[in-house]
Design a protein around this motif. Structure first.
Motif, PDB file in Angstrom:
ATOM      1  N   TYR A 177       0.824  -1.197   0.000  1.00  0.00           N
ATOM      2  CA  TYR A 177       0.000   0.000   0.000  1.00  0.00           C
ATOM      3  C   TYR A 177       0.862   1.252   0.000  1.00  0.00           C
ATOM      4  O   TYR A 177       0.673   2.151  -0.816  1.00  0.00           O
ATOM      5  N   LEU A 181       0.470   2.306  -3.774  1.00  0.00           N
ATOM      6  CA  LEU A 181      -0.835   2.960  -3.845  1.00  0.00           C
ATOM      7  C   LEU A 181      -0.841   4.356  -3.237  1.00  0.00           C
ATOM      8  O   LEU A 181      -1.781   5.113  -3.449  1.00  0.00           O
ATOM      9  N   HIS A 209       0.868   1.941 -14.423  1.00  0.00           N
ATOM     10  CA  HIS A 209      -0.510   1.472 -14.250  1.00  0.00           C
ATOM     11  C   HIS A 209      -0.541  -0.003 -13.869  1.00  0.00           C
ATOM     12  O   HIS A 209      -1.286  -0.416 -12.988  1.00  0.00           O
ATOM     13  N   ARG A 212       0.503  -0.528 -10.260  1.00  0.00           N
ATOM     14  CA  ARG A 212      -0.505  -0.115  -9.298  1.00  0.00           C
ATOM     15  C   ARG A 212      -1.656  -1.114  -9.267  1.00  0.00           C
ATOM     16  O   ARG A 212      -2.133  -1.502  -8.214  1.00  0.00           O
ATOM     17  N   THR A 216      -2.923  -3.459  -6.200  1.00  0.00           N
ATOM     18  CA  THR A 216      -4.309  -3.414  -5.717  1.00  0.00           C
ATOM     19  C   THR A 216      -4.902  -4.815  -5.643  1.00  0.00           C
ATOM     20  O   THR A 216      -5.530  -5.179  -4.651  1.00  0.00           O
ATOM     21  N   THR A 217      -4.680  -5.623  -6.682  1.00  0.00           N
ATOM     22  CA  THR A 217      -5.257  -6.975  -6.637  1.00  0.00           C
ATOM     23  C   THR A 217      -4.641  -7.783  -5.515  1.00  0.00           C
ATOM     24  O   THR A 217      -5.346  -8.564  -4.858  1.00  0.00           O
TER      25      THR A 217
ATOM     26  N   HIS B 136      -9.695 -16.769  -7.220  1.00  0.00           N
ATOM     27  CA  HIS B 136      -8.716 -15.713  -7.306  1.00  0.00           C
ATOM     28  C   HIS B 136      -7.689 -15.823  -6.175  1.00  0.00           C
ATOM     29  O   HIS B 136      -6.495 -15.639  -6.384  1.00  0.00           O
ATOM     30  N   THR B 345     -11.541  -0.080  -8.136  1.00  0.00           N
ATOM     31  CA  THR B 345     -11.353  -0.214  -6.702  1.00  0.00           C
ATOM     32  C   THR B 345     -11.317   1.157  -6.036  1.00  0.00           C
ATOM     33  O   THR B 345     -10.678   2.074  -6.526  1.00  0.00           O
ATOM     34  N   ILE B 347     -10.163   3.489  -3.029  1.00  0.00           N
ATOM     35  CA  ILE B 347      -9.133   3.512  -2.001  1.00  0.00           C
ATOM     36  C   ILE B 347      -9.530   4.541  -0.960  1.00  0.00           C
ATOM     37  O   ILE B 347      -9.635   5.731  -1.251  1.00  0.00           O
ATOM     38  N   ILE B 355      -4.726   9.594  -5.931  1.00  0.00           N
ATOM     39  CA  ILE B 355      -4.272   9.293  -7.289  1.00  0.00           C
ATOM     40  C   ILE B 355      -5.161  10.056  -8.253  1.00  0.00           C
ATOM     41  O   ILE B 355      -6.384  10.050  -8.114  1.00  0.00           O
ATOM     42  N   GLN B 359      -5.488   8.908 -14.000  1.00  0.00           N
ATOM     43  CA  GLN B 359      -4.599   7.758 -13.890  1.00  0.00           C
ATOM     44  C   GLN B 359      -5.366   6.524 -13.450  1.00  0.00           C
ATOM     45  O   GLN B 359      -5.080   5.414 -13.878  1.00  0.00           O
ATOM     46  N   LEU B 362      -7.240   4.953 -16.486  1.00  0.00           N
ATOM     47  CA  LEU B 362      -6.451   5.016 -17.709  1.00  0.00           C
ATOM     48  C   LEU B 362      -6.964   4.094 -18.818  1.00  0.00           C
ATOM     49  O   LEU B 362      -7.194   4.559 -19.939  1.00  0.00           O
TER      50      LEU B 362
END
Lengths: 312, 420
Positions: A177, A181, A209, A212, A216-217, B136, B345, B347, B355, B359, B362
């Motif tokens: 993080y 992030l 990109h 990031r 996140t995943t 996942h 997602t 944040i 951010i 971005q 994108l």
């Protein structure tokens, strides 16, 4: 004389001995004028190329550890800026195995992830035996390297697995993080991971990109099932990391190493990989809340300082 | 206090480990007044606790950790507890994922358990979503082998040799012929090749995963003096451990390797789970809980029903959703499967600089820009705003043909025509 010539001579002899020519000889015979020219030009086998100059300073009979680092830092044996790599770098130092670090990227690794180690080859014939060793298998390999010396013992504490999950789970989440992030630290990510890959701004944008979104995943994957599926909660992550640090400091107490061991082991290496980088002001953090938290628990700072002094 | 959880299944009060842990925690706290409400709405995560303040504003607390913190704010936190919580989350969750959701033999059982507790439309949304999340989470373990139908093809429960309508006989015959032929051929199974087959190597991996979880947990439990992790009282960590272990032990699944391993080698853990289960009286009959929703009268009927069925937990009627909510949740689920349009997602950060929006979006922006440009070019050509660059017809002056050179030229021209 090369193989081709030998075969050709053999074919000629067969021509002389047996009048019945095979269909191969009729159609694929080289016309005499051409053959004369070929006979005059021998095939040359060039000698092997010298290895590139930049590898010349690395002794070839040494173990090579491929990690995320820079050229100058690799020459000085400085710690890697990637926790996953630094863990194994530190562990190998603990175990007293000599190695050189080489800057590399994930694309170079056979397993797709750094670090990996090329064991020292003894002589030219050993080249085929020099299979690279991926990060996860380094521990077993280290054990095979020191057959005569005493084996490093795993701590027998029942809580070992539980505390190991604090480092691998909570600290890792918080690290991901903070580095990827947190937009304040984007310049750092750019310097460490993006700029060495490409100088093209579009490619850099894409890499940024990708980094990031994969961070996140990873964080979402390690979320508990009770959390909403697409929310990354800063408070939860940092709070978890703070708890983890407190628990680890409590576990360490006044001992030099974790679980009362006499010499540092893989657990110490795994923790040092994060603490060293969070406490390193030279790395260039723009925002380092984890580092601030870490400095509040003195035991972990002492632990990290000690390893740095002795081994780096 | 109202606790919202995912509904009951497998004779347990909930199908989700953290919901189970939260129920156990509230039950262990004693005679406080609280209601247990089965729900299916997990947009903000489950379980959650709603509290009515003095001024009648509802406050909700999400997740087991926050609920624990709220209910026991002054409890000292032990380092061991924190470590154990993290260990449970990181190690037990993949095991449950593999056992309940990923294994293609067990998933139908899990799914039918969901069917009993969910309203009809959620049945198409929630279980597949949870399964996708489980897949996942466990994909880095390299155990895709046990997930046979991950190509949307469920072959379980079909008769042997059945392969689509119309091909039944032919396919059956081929399979038979192959079986016969393979009997004739010499076949040597070395031990190594036997162990290297995917289904067997998966078994080894599963067992080592399970032992890596049960082993340390049993060691910790044996090292403590009391019946539980902290003496003789059930603590929050005990509740969490119960949440995970109960879902491993109690469900009857076709592939019960997890429960079998536990019963065979880790008797201490089995006794521990059963002790908590009995002490907190967490046994639940799914049918009884679902029958509550038939109660007309809100308060009296539910209470009467509860006492009639001897329910030990303060169950209440399940939440229902209005048609608009059904539509909304379905639309949201559909949207989340469309690439580039799926909600990204969020944040939650306190920092000033987030951010940049461009971005974050994108890929969506790039797609949008490309599509817009393509459409604009197409439309402007179509409407004639920009002419298609075909150019003018070419006229060449002063060029002489062969015929212009008199007789000889004509003859040559004829020749060249002949040659054509």
């Amino acid at each position: 004389m090369t193989d081709d010539d030998a075969q050709h001579d053999g074919a000629k002899q067969r021509d002389d001995s047996s009048p019945a020519k095979s269909i191969f000889d009729v159609f694929f015979r080289i016309p005499p004028p051409l053959k004369r020219i070929f006979d005059q030009t021998p095939l040359i086998t060039y000698p092997e190329n010298e290895p590139p100059l930049r590898t010349a300073n690395i002794e070839r009979n040494n173990n090579l550890l491929y990690i995320f680092t820079t050229d100058t830092e690799a020459r000085n044996g400085r710690p890697s800026f990637n926790p996953g790599c630094l863990k194994w770098q530190t562990y190998l130092k603990f175990e007293g195995i000599p190695f050189c670090t080489v800057p590399s990227t994930n694309h170079a690794s056979p397993s797709g992830a750094l670090p990996f180690l090329l064991p020292a080859g003894r002589g030219q014939d050993a080249r085929s035996a020099r299979d690279p060793i991926a990060g996860g298998k380094l521990k077993r390999w280290t054990a095979t390297q020191k057959e005569n010396k005493e084996k490093s013992r795993e701590p027998e504490d029942v809580r070992y697995e539980a505390y190991a999950s604090l480092v691998d789970h909570r600290l890792r989440r918080a690290w991901l993080y903070q580095l990827y992030l947190n937009p304040a630290n984007h310049a750092l990510v750019h310097r460490l991971y993006i700029a060495p890959c490409s100088s093209n701004p579009f490619v850099q944008l894409t890499i940024a990109h990708q980094l990031r979104s994969s961070a996140t995943t990873e964080i979402l994957k390690s979320n508990t099932t009770s959390a909403a599926s697409n929310i990354v909660d800063e408070d939860e992550i940092l709070g978890g990391a703070r708890e983890a640090m407190e628990a680890l400091a409590e576990l360490l107490g006044d001992n030099p190493w974790f679980f009362g061991q006499e010499k540092p082991g893989i657990f110490d290496a795994g923790l040092f990989a994060y603490t060293e980088l969070l406490l390193d002001d030279g790395l260039g953090w723009a925002e380092n809340r984890l580092g601030v938290m870490l400095r509040q628990s003195g035991g972990l700072v002492r632990h990290s300082d000690k390893i740095r002094e002795v081994h780096f | 206090m109202r606790l919202y959880v995912l509904g009951p299944a497998f004779d347990l009060p909930s199908l989700d480990p953290e919901c189970l842990a939260a129920i156990a925690l509230l039950q262990s706290l004693g005679p406080e007044e609280w209601q247990l409400i089965p729900t299916h709405d997990d947009t903000h995560g489950l379980p959650y606790l709603t509290l009515n303040n003095d001024n009648n504003t509802a406050k909700s607390i999400h997740g087991f950790a926050s609920i624990t913190h709220h209910l026991r704010p002054h409890l000292p936190k032990f380092g061991d507890d924190i470590a154990l919580t993290s260990f449970l989350h990181s190690t037990a969750q993949p095991l449950l994922d593999l056992s309940l959701y990923l294994s293609s033999e067990n998933y139908p059982t899990t799914r039918s358990a969901f069917t009993k507790i969910l309203p009809w439309h959620t049945n198409y949304l929630l279980p597949p979503r949870r399964r996708a999340a489980a897949r996942h989470r466990t994909e880095n373990l390299g155990l895709g082998g046990i997930d046979v139908d991950n190509v949307h093809e469920d072959l379980s429960g079909r008769p042997e040799g059945f392969d689509g309508v119309g091909k039944e006989q032919g396919a059956g015959f081929e399979v038979e012929a192959q079986k016969r032929a393979s009997l004739l051929l010499p076949r040597k199974d070395t031990l190594k090749s036997f162990l290297k087959r995917p289904e067997h190597s998966a078994v080894f991996k599963l067992h080592s995963l399970a032992e890596n979880f049960f082993g340390p947990l049993q060691d910790i439990l044996e090292s403590t003096e009391g019946k539980y992790l902290h003496g003789d009282k059930v603590s929050a960590v005990d509740c969490l451990a119960y949440g995970y272990l109960a879902l491993m032990l109690f469900p009857t699944l076709p592939q019960d390797w997890l429960a079998r391993t536990m019963k065979r080698k880790y008797g201490v853990l089995v006794a521990y789970v059963e002790r908590i289960h009995a002490e907190l009286r967490l046994g639940t009959n799914v049918g009884d809980v679902m029958a509550l929703s038939q109660c007309r009268d809100e308060e009296e009927g539910v209470a009467a029903h509860r006492s009639a069925r001897a329910m030990t937990l303060p169950w209440s009627t399940a939440t229902t959703s209005t048609p608009i909510e059904v539509l909304m949740s379905t639309a949201r689920e559909l949207l989340s499967h469309i690439p580039f349009l799926s909600p990204s997602t969020t944040i939650l950060a306190k920092g000033k600089d987030r951010i940049a929006l461009w971005q974050q979006f994108l890929p969506a922006l790039l797609t949008l820009a490309t599509t817009a440009m393509g459409t604009a070019v197409y439309l402007s050509i179509r409407t004639g705003l920009i002419p298609w660059p075909h150019g003018e017809t070419v006229h060449l002056f002063g060029r002489k043909r062969l015929v212009d050179y008199g007789h000889l030229g004509a003859a040559l021209g004829g020749l060249s025509l002949l040659g054509r």
